[in-house]
Write a protein that holds these residues in place. Sequence first.
Motif, PDB file in Angstrom:
ATOM      1  N   VAL A   1       3.171   0.297   4.228  1.00  0.00           N
ATOM      2  CA  VAL A   1       2.444   1.027   5.269  1.00  0.00           C
ATOM      3  C   VAL A   1       1.014   0.471   5.407  1.00  0.00           C
ATOM      4  O   VAL A   1       0.477  -0.087   4.455  1.00  0.00           O
ATOM      5  N   THR A   2       0.412   0.698   6.579  1.00  0.00           N
ATOM      6  CA  THR A   2       1.048   1.107   7.799  1.00  0.00           C
ATOM      7  C   THR A   2       1.432  -0.149   8.575  1.00  0.00           C
ATOM      8  O   THR A   2       0.777  -1.184   8.460  1.00  0.00           O
TER       9      THR A   2
ATOM     10  N   PHE B   1      -2.231   7.044   1.300  1.00  0.00           N
ATOM     11  CA  PHE B   1      -1.694   6.952   2.660  1.00  0.00           C
ATOM     12  C   PHE B   1      -0.474   7.838   2.883  1.00  0.00           C
ATOM     13  O   PHE B   1      -0.211   8.254   4.003  1.00  0.00           O
TER      14      PHE B   1
ATOM     15  N   ASP C   1       0.791  -1.254   0.000  1.00  0.00           N
ATOM     16  CA  ASP C   1       0.000   0.000   0.000  1.00  0.00           C
ATOM     17  C   ASP C   1       0.817   1.295   0.000  1.00  0.00           C
ATOM     18  O   ASP C   1       0.450   2.279   0.670  1.00  0.00           O
TER      19      ASP C   1
ATOM     20  N   PHE D   1      -6.570   9.325   2.078  1.00  0.00           N
ATOM     21  CA  PHE D   1      -7.337   8.672   3.141  1.00  0.00           C
ATOM     22  C   PHE D   1      -6.652   8.845   4.505  1.00  0.00           C
ATOM     23  O   PHE D   1      -7.306   9.176   5.495  1.00  0.00           O
TER      24      PHE D   1
ATOM     25  N   LYS E   1      -7.697  -5.006   4.730  1.00  0.00           N
ATOM     26  CA  LYS E   1      -6.380  -4.668   5.268  1.00  0.00           C
ATOM     27  C   LYS E   1      -5.371  -5.747   4.904  1.00  0.00           C
ATOM     28  O   LYS E   1      -4.214  -5.456   4.632  1.00  0.00           O
TER      29      LYS E   1
ATOM     30  N   GLU F   1      -4.603  -0.816  -1.284  1.00  0.00           N
ATOM     31  CA  GLU F   1      -5.930  -0.922  -0.656  1.00  0.00           C
ATOM     32  C   GLU F   1      -6.867  -0.094  -1.518  1.00  0.00           C
ATOM     33  O   GLU F   1      -6.659   1.117  -1.698  1.00  0.00           O
TER      34      GLU F   1
ATOM     35  N   VAL G   1      -1.288  -1.875  10.680  1.00  0.00           N
ATOM     36  CA  VAL G   1      -2.587  -2.167  10.065  1.00  0.00           C
ATOM     37  C   VAL G   1      -2.365  -3.134   8.893  1.00  0.00           C
ATOM     38  O   VAL G   1      -2.337  -4.350   9.086  1.00  0.00           O
ATOM     39  N   CYS G   2      -2.174  -2.612   7.682  1.00  0.00           N
ATOM     40  CA  CYS G   2      -2.154  -3.525   6.533  1.00  0.00           C
ATOM     41  C   CYS G   2      -0.903  -4.404   6.475  1.00  0.00           C
ATOM     42  O   CYS G   2      -0.966  -5.540   5.995  1.00  0.00           O
TER      43      CYS G   2
HETATM   44  C1  C5J Z   1      -3.162   0.487   5.564  1.00  0.00           C
HETATM   45  C2  C5J Z   1      -4.929   1.641   6.726  1.00  0.00           C
HETATM   46  N1  C5J Z   1      -2.644   0.320   4.359  1.00  0.00           N
HETATM   47  N2  C5J Z   1      -4.144   2.045   7.711  1.00  0.00           N
HETATM   48  N3  C5J Z   1      -4.434   0.960   5.661  1.00  0.00           N
HETATM   49  O1  C5J Z   1      -2.489   0.269   6.559  1.00  0.00           O
HETATM   50  O2  C5J Z   1      -6.111   1.906   6.750  1.00  0.00           O
END
Ligand code: C5J
Length: 221
Positions: A157-158, A29, A24, A35, A132, A72, A161-162
């Motif tokens: 990233v991040t 991001f 991602d 986003f 994710k 994403e 998360v993903c």
């Molecule tokens: C990712 C997010 N790519 N933080 N997405 O980590 O929403």
Amino acid sequence: MIDIPAEPGPFPLDPAAVALIVIDMQRDFVEPGGFGASLGNDVSRLTAIIPAVADLIGLFRQKGWPVIHTRESHLPDLSDCPPAKRLRGKPSLRIGDPGPMGRILVRGEPGNQIVDGCAPLPGEVVIDKPGKGAFYKTNLDALLMQTGIRQLVFAGVTTEVCVQTSMREANDRGFECLLVEEATESYFPEFKAATLAMIHAQGGIVGWTCTLPALQKAVAP
Ligand code: C5J
């Protein structure tokens, strides 16, 4: 096998079975107006890792090892975006809303493109994923099986998360996973630190982490 100095111990890299997966690194991001920023985050921490991710991609290309990219993203009609995801929180812009880089997190929009420094080359696989994790509702598992890849080096990233979600999905599917520390980032430094610690705790419960210089040195001719 090439032993990469890593935590919690050396990572036995198999040049015939390894691929890099860059999660991602898209404008949504990493750049202002996407986003990440709509959720109130300062994106500069993520922008700062572009050179490290580019170096890592360059290393894999130089070795002739596969590079896989993910984004994403959602379909323009948002049919693959659960309302629970779209309606969560109080962002300034929701998924699908028009923003400075086009519709937020929508496939094909300018904001959904991978940043220039990390852009895919023709022939490199790009996985569009609605979740994710990189395996959820994608053909990644089948693709890796077909190509004999059993080890994934992670960047992007991040971190918590993903990247972490994808790493856990890969770990459950039997892949050996190595996260490169300088090539991943979070909007929250404490979350990155915690993620690195939880990945290699308990003997490498989710995988390994290493530094970029350690990897570069270990695979140098
Ligand atoms: C990712 C997010 N790519 N933080 N997405 O980590 O929403």
